[in-house]
Scaffold this motif. Structure first.
Motif, PDB file in Angstrom:
ATOM      1  N   GLU A  97      13.625 -77.699-124.180  1.00 42.80           N
ATOM      2  CA  GLU A  97      14.219 -76.648-123.363  1.00 42.80           C
ATOM      3  C   GLU A  97      14.705 -77.243-122.048  1.00 42.80           C
ATOM      4  O   GLU A  97      14.120 -78.196-121.531  1.00 42.80           O
ATOM      5  CB  GLU A  97      13.193 -75.540-123.083  1.00 42.80           C
ATOM      6  CG  GLU A  97      12.663 -74.863-124.331  1.00 42.80           C
ATOM      7  CD  GLU A  97      11.503 -73.925-124.053  1.00 42.80           C
ATOM      8  OE1 GLU A  97      11.114 -73.177-124.960  1.00 42.80           O
ATOM      9  OE2 GLU A  97      10.961 -73.967-122.917  1.00 42.80           O
ATOM     10  N   ARG A  98      15.762 -76.664-121.505  1.00 42.91           N
ATOM     11  CA  ARG A  98      16.277 -77.061-120.197  1.00 42.91           C
ATOM     12  C   ARG A  98      16.522 -75.829-119.350  1.00 42.91           C
ATOM     13  O   ARG A  98      16.993 -74.798-119.852  1.00 42.91           O
ATOM     14  CB  ARG A  98      17.586 -77.857-120.342  1.00 42.91           C
ATOM     15  CG  ARG A  98      17.451 -79.265-120.922  1.00 42.91           C
ATOM     16  CD  ARG A  98      18.840 -79.852-121.147  1.00 42.91           C
ATOM     17  NE  ARG A  98      18.857 -81.260-121.451  1.00 42.91           N
ATOM     18  CZ  ARG A  98      18.779 -81.780-122.664  1.00 42.91           C
ATOM     19  NH1 ARG A  98      18.627 -80.974-123.710  1.00 42.91           N
ATOM     20  NH2 ARG A  98      18.851 -83.087-122.859  1.00 42.91           N
ATOM     21  N   ASP A  99      16.216 -75.959-118.058  1.00 47.99           N
ATOM     22  CA  ASP A  99      16.542 -74.882-117.133  1.00 47.99           C
ATOM     23  C   ASP A  99      17.870 -75.184-116.447  1.00 47.99           C
ATOM     24  O   ASP A  99      18.591 -76.113-116.836  1.00 47.99           O
ATOM     25  CB  ASP A  99      15.408 -74.653-116.132  1.00 47.99           C
ATOM     26  CG  ASP A  99      15.190 -75.829-115.173  1.00 47.99           C
ATOM     27  OD1 ASP A  99      16.013 -76.783-115.192  1.00 47.99           O
ATOM     28  OD2 ASP A  99      14.214 -75.804-114.397  1.00 47.99           O
ATOM     29  N   PRO A 149       9.283 -75.690-114.067  1.00 47.25           N
ATOM     30  CA  PRO A 149      10.656 -75.458-114.541  1.00 47.25           C
ATOM     31  C   PRO A 149      11.030 -73.984-114.421  1.00 47.25           C
ATOM     32  O   PRO A 149      10.175 -73.092-114.482  1.00 47.25           O
ATOM     33  CB  PRO A 149      10.601 -75.901-116.009  1.00 47.25           C
ATOM     34  CG  PRO A 149       9.420 -76.812-116.099  1.00 47.25           C
ATOM     35  CD  PRO A 149       8.438 -76.304-115.094  1.00 47.25           C
ATOM     36  N   GLY A 150      12.338 -73.740-114.270  1.00 45.95           N
ATOM     37  CA  GLY A 150      12.823 -72.372-114.197  1.00 45.95           C
ATOM     38  C   GLY A 150      13.031 -71.771-115.580  1.00 45.95           C
ATOM     39  O   GLY A 150      12.596 -72.321-116.602  1.00 45.95           O
ATOM     40  N   ALA A 151      13.706 -70.614-115.593  1.00 49.84           N
ATOM     41  CA  ALA A 151      13.967 -69.923-116.859  1.00 49.84           C
ATOM     42  C   ALA A 151      14.778 -70.814-117.795  1.00 49.84           C
ATOM     43  O   ALA A 151      15.683 -71.541-117.376  1.00 49.84           O
ATOM     44  CB  ALA A 151      14.723 -68.626-116.587  1.00 49.84           C
ATOM     45  N   THR A 152      14.460 -70.732-119.075  1.00 52.93           N
ATOM     46  CA  THR A 152      15.144 -71.558-120.070  1.00 52.93           C
ATOM     47  C   THR A 152      16.587 -71.088-120.262  1.00 52.93           C
ATOM     48  O   THR A 152      16.843 -69.908-120.509  1.00 52.93           O
ATOM     49  CB  THR A 152      14.402 -71.501-121.419  1.00 52.93           C
ATOM     50  OG1 THR A 152      13.076 -72.003-121.238  1.00 52.93           O
ATOM     51  CG2 THR A 152      15.119 -72.316-122.475  1.00 52.93           C
ATOM     52  N   LYS A 153      17.534 -72.043-120.154  1.00 58.81           N
ATOM     53  CA  LYS A 153      18.945 -71.753-120.388  1.00 58.81           C
ATOM     54  C   LYS A 153      19.457 -72.384-121.684  1.00 58.81           C
ATOM     55  O   LYS A 153      20.418 -71.895-122.279  1.00 58.81           O
ATOM     56  CB  LYS A 153      19.799 -72.270-119.230  1.00 58.81           C
ATOM     57  CG  LYS A 153      19.676 -71.478-117.944  1.00 58.81           C
ATOM     58  CD  LYS A 153      20.810 -71.797-116.981  1.00 58.81           C
ATOM     59  CE  LYS A 153      22.149 -71.301-117.491  1.00 58.81           C
ATOM     60  NZ  LYS A 153      23.241 -71.491-116.515  1.00 58.81           N
TER      61      LYS A 153
END
Length: 797
Positions: free
Chosen positions: A53-55, A785-789
């Motif tokens: 996953e990436r934010d 980490p932030g929300a998954t994009k």
């Protein structure tokens, strides 16, 4: 112009325009083709489905069924985002850069190839435990799969006209070696300089110039050192030197002092959560992308069934290890220790056979190897390396005796992958044990746990010195009982758990009591001046309760406390000068001193330049004295120069006044005049000489110089930033905090993290330069980490 010629010119311009459009389109398509896959599914050599996953910043979160699957996925991501930078690191360590970039890299390749790091890495692999080899193998396979999955090779290779070579397990060890080179001077020039100083000027001058500290010290244990003892007129008289031996710099120096990092912690008694807080900002050369890669790794805890290992922080592309951050039980960070991890060894060659040397047991053969350095678009170069049991022969002593370099990076056991076990450490005590067994560049290790405990120790192997020799000078290890006798056992390492002050601070300066046995174990590899450590210590002592935001305030502290006495000194010089025309404008601008390394401040720039001019002028007298015997001598970097010059200015001994000055007051005034004249001569005069003019960032991609006019696309924006050396906010044009974070293990949601340069090396990536502005502004962005994009799933083959 005839109509026919005008028509031909229009057609020619049209064709050139089409060609330009096609070239731009081709470059854009090449860049786009080398972008990583962010969404969807792909196959991988994993045992179960693994998600990546990436934010919005490109922070990668990997969820895997086990550690090896996590390593494979991490390798896949590192290769897709950073393969070129990984390639540079392994090649830099191995002395193989010229094969990629051509003849410009030959000098560095020759210097590094002498250590035969690739051969050593291959030998180390054979000694690693099976589980470590398996993990390195999984990481290697992930890297090569990630590289192969790109639609086009990374754009840098198109520009260089080459193709990326596959990754091997040994290459990961070479990345570790690259950090040894980055954090050390592999020429050990300082100790070579000391040998010439002692030979030319005698023991008392050598002891003065090799001082390890002074009143600026702020060690964790013990008091500050006193001023060093001044050499007498019987030792040296600089006033009688031939002035022609002096090399006064032509322009004001803007040099910084010893580069390093900040690491500090407070224990749980001083926090609302009762967990420790660990803060770290590692100071390194800054580039695009950043050296670190923000990562979160989750997989089942191999120690506790049903639990999850959750690692959050930064990785170094090329290694499958979380370098700094938190595992929810402990948090840790590093600063360069500047212990003495290198020694020069005098090699006694057999007069009848120069291929034999004497060690403590008798005669041994000098091992010779011919190293072939491949050069892109040029002929191969060959160098002959002569090796001893202590290290390669790389220099000569002052009397011409060959010198071999002993260095922890090349001793058996000096490099390993033991630090990977930090993933399951549950307490400060466990983390300290792991750090003491780790084979890595020896670092100050600052650690805290969720129970509130904190500790300091050294991470990395410490050589066990025997024989009572002076490690700052070349020594004869052929004498029995002299040299390095293996490594210190972890139980013999210096450790400081839960100090009474409830606070720990490190900033590359001396940490231990200089009269203690533990200090001798570390030695002095060039400790930084203690001013930065002292300011951090005092900031920590000024509060009784802390949050992560309080740690950020310390990291961003740009108060120029260190320069206050130099400002007073300059004010006194200007008053004594009266109506001197040269210094009149200087008086005007120094009056606006605001006590900060402020980009808008002219006063800060003037005081700093004056200080450096005085240091250079005073120390050049000693360099000139050595030059009388060694004409090409240059004074080595002496981090305690401030202490040496301060000692001299306090006592103002006539024998240490360089030639050309009537008195010490005359020297100080002439230094001020030189600064005023040189800075006034630049465009805009003194009114334009702000600190920001010097401290403008130049955070560039490694290849931006090869693409003139494309800096706007590849490099970070130029910014005039506050900060300098000798204060917590260390900042220079292309050097400074490679990250800043503070975290409470178990309460990561309250932590912060930011870094310059971004995650990706592709200018079309949404992560190129992401987060750089927050770093420049000192903004506390979340540690987690932030929300998954974006989500990519790796399915088993």
């Amino acid at each position: 112009m005839p109509k026919q010629r005008r028509s031909l010119l229009r057609r020619l311009l049209f064709v050139l325009g089409i060609l330009l459009v096609l070239a731009i389109a081709g470059a854009w398509l090449t860049l786009r083709a080398s972008l990583p896959q962010l969404n969807g599914q792909t196959r991988g050599t994993v045992t179960a489905a693994t998600t990546i996953e990436r934010d919005a910043l490109g922070t990668v979160s990997i969820h895997a069924a086990n550690r090896n699957d996590a390593a494979w996925a991490l390798g896949f991501v590192h290769a897709q985002e950073r393969y070129f930078e990984m390639d540079l690191m392994r090649r830099m360590a191995a002395g193989e850069l010229a094969e990629l970039v051509g003849t410009a890299a030959l000098p560095l390749d020759k210097q590094h190839r002498a250590f035969r790091m690739r051969t050593r890495a291959t030998q180390i692999l054979a000694t690693l435990p099976p589980e470590a080899r398996t993990e390195l193998g999984a990481y290697r396979d992930g890297i090569n799969a990630g590289l192969a999955a790109l639609a086009s090779r990374p754009w840098e290779y198109w520009l260089l006209g080459s193709r990326p070579a596959p990754w091997s397990e040994a290459d990961s060890l070479l990345v570790m070696d690259a950090m040894f080179f980055d954090l050390s001077d592999s020429t050990n020039a300082r100790e070579l300089g000391f040998a010439k100083i002692k030979a030319a000027l005698g023991d008392n001058v050598y002891k003065f110039l090799s001082a390890s500290g002074g009143p600026w010290d702020a060690p964790l244990l013990g008091p500050a050192m006193n001023y060093p003892v001044l050499p007498s007129a019987a030792d040296i008289d600089l006033s009688k030197l031939d002035p022609k031996l002096l090399h006064i710099p032509a322009t004001p120096s803007e040099r910084a002092t010893t580069p390093g990092s900040n690491g500090f912690a407070v224990n749980g008694a001083l926090t609302a959560t009762h967990a420790a807080i660990v803060a770290n900002d590692m100071h390194l050369r800054l580039g695009v992308p950043n050296i670190w890669f923000r990562t979160r790794l989750e997989y089942p805890n191999p120690r506790r069934k049903g639990d999850t290992t959750d690692l959050i922080g930064v990785t170094l592309p090329g290694l499958p290890v979380l370098v700094a951050g938190s595992n929810r039980h402990v948090a840790w960070g590093f600063t360069n220790s500047y212990g003495d991890w290198m020694d020069w060894v005098r090699v006694s060659l057999d007069p009848a056979n120069k291929n034999r040397y004497r060690d403590s047991s008798g005669w041994k053969t000098v091992e010779q190897s011919v190293e072939v350095i491949k050069v892109h678009n040029a002929s191969d170069e060959k160098i002959t390396v002569r090796d001893t049991e202590w290290g390669p022969i790389l220099g000569e002593d002052d009397d011409g005796t060959p010198l071999a370099l002993a260095w922890t990076a090349i001793q058996p056991g000096g490099v390993n992958v033991e630090f990977a076990h930090i993933d399951t450490a549950e307490s400060v005590d466990e983390a300290v044990e792991i750090a003491n067994r780790a084979g890595m560049p020896p670092q100050n290790f600052i650690v805290g746990d969720r129970a509130g405990n904190i500790a300091w120790t050294i991470a990395g192997r410490i050589p066990k010195r025997i024989g009572g020799y002076d490690p700052l000078l070349p020594s004869d290890w052929s004498q029995p009982g002299t040299g390095w006798d293996g490594w210190l056992a972890p139980s013999d390492y210096p450790r400081l758990p839960n100090p009474p002050a409830q606070r720990i601070w490190t900033a590359n300066a001396r940490t231990l009591d200089w009269e203690s046995p533990d200090y001798a174990k570390l030695g002095d590899g060039g400790y930084d001046l203690g001013a930065r450590a002292r300011q951090i210590r005092d900031d920590l002592k000024a509060k009784d309760q802390f949050t992560p935001d309080d740690m950020l305030a310390i990291q961003l502290d740009d108060r120029a406390l260190f320069l206050e006495h130099w400002r007073t000194n300059l004010d006194e010089v200007l008053k004594r000068a009266g109506d001197d025309v040269t210094l009149a404008s200087m008086k005007k601008y120094t009056a606006d001193w605001n006590g900060h390394a402020d980009p808008a401040s002219i006063a800060y720039r003037l005081v700093r330049s004056y200080r450096q001019e005085v240091l250079d002028t005073v120390m050049e007298g000693f360099a000139a004295a050595v030059r009388a015997k060694y004409p090409d001598f240059k004074l080595p970097h002496l981090p305690q120069t401030e202490v040496l010059v301060d000692t001299i200015l306090v006592h103002q001994p006539a024998n240490l006044l360089p030639p050309g000055y009537a008195s010490w007051n005359d020297l100080l005034q002439k230094c001020a005049e030189r600064v005023a004249l040189k800075l006034s001569a630049e465009p805009g005069g003194l009114a334009a000489r702000t600190w920001g003019e010097v401290n403008t960032t130049r955070i560039n991609h490694a290849l931006s110089d090869a693409l003139p006019g494309f800096g706007w696309l590849l490099d970070m924006p130029r910014r005039q930033l506050p900060g300098d050396s000798n204060m917590p906010r260390v900042q220079a044009a292309n050097f400074g905090a490679s990250e800043r974070f503070a975290v409470e293990p178990g309460h990561e949601e309250y932590g912060y993290f930011h870094m310059p340069g971004g995650q990706s090396d592709n200018p079309l990536s949404p992560f190129y330069g992401a987060g750089d502005a927050a770093w420049a502004q000192g903004k506390a962005t979340p540690f987690l980490p932030g929300a998954t994009k974006y989500t990519l799933t790796l399915e088993p083959h």
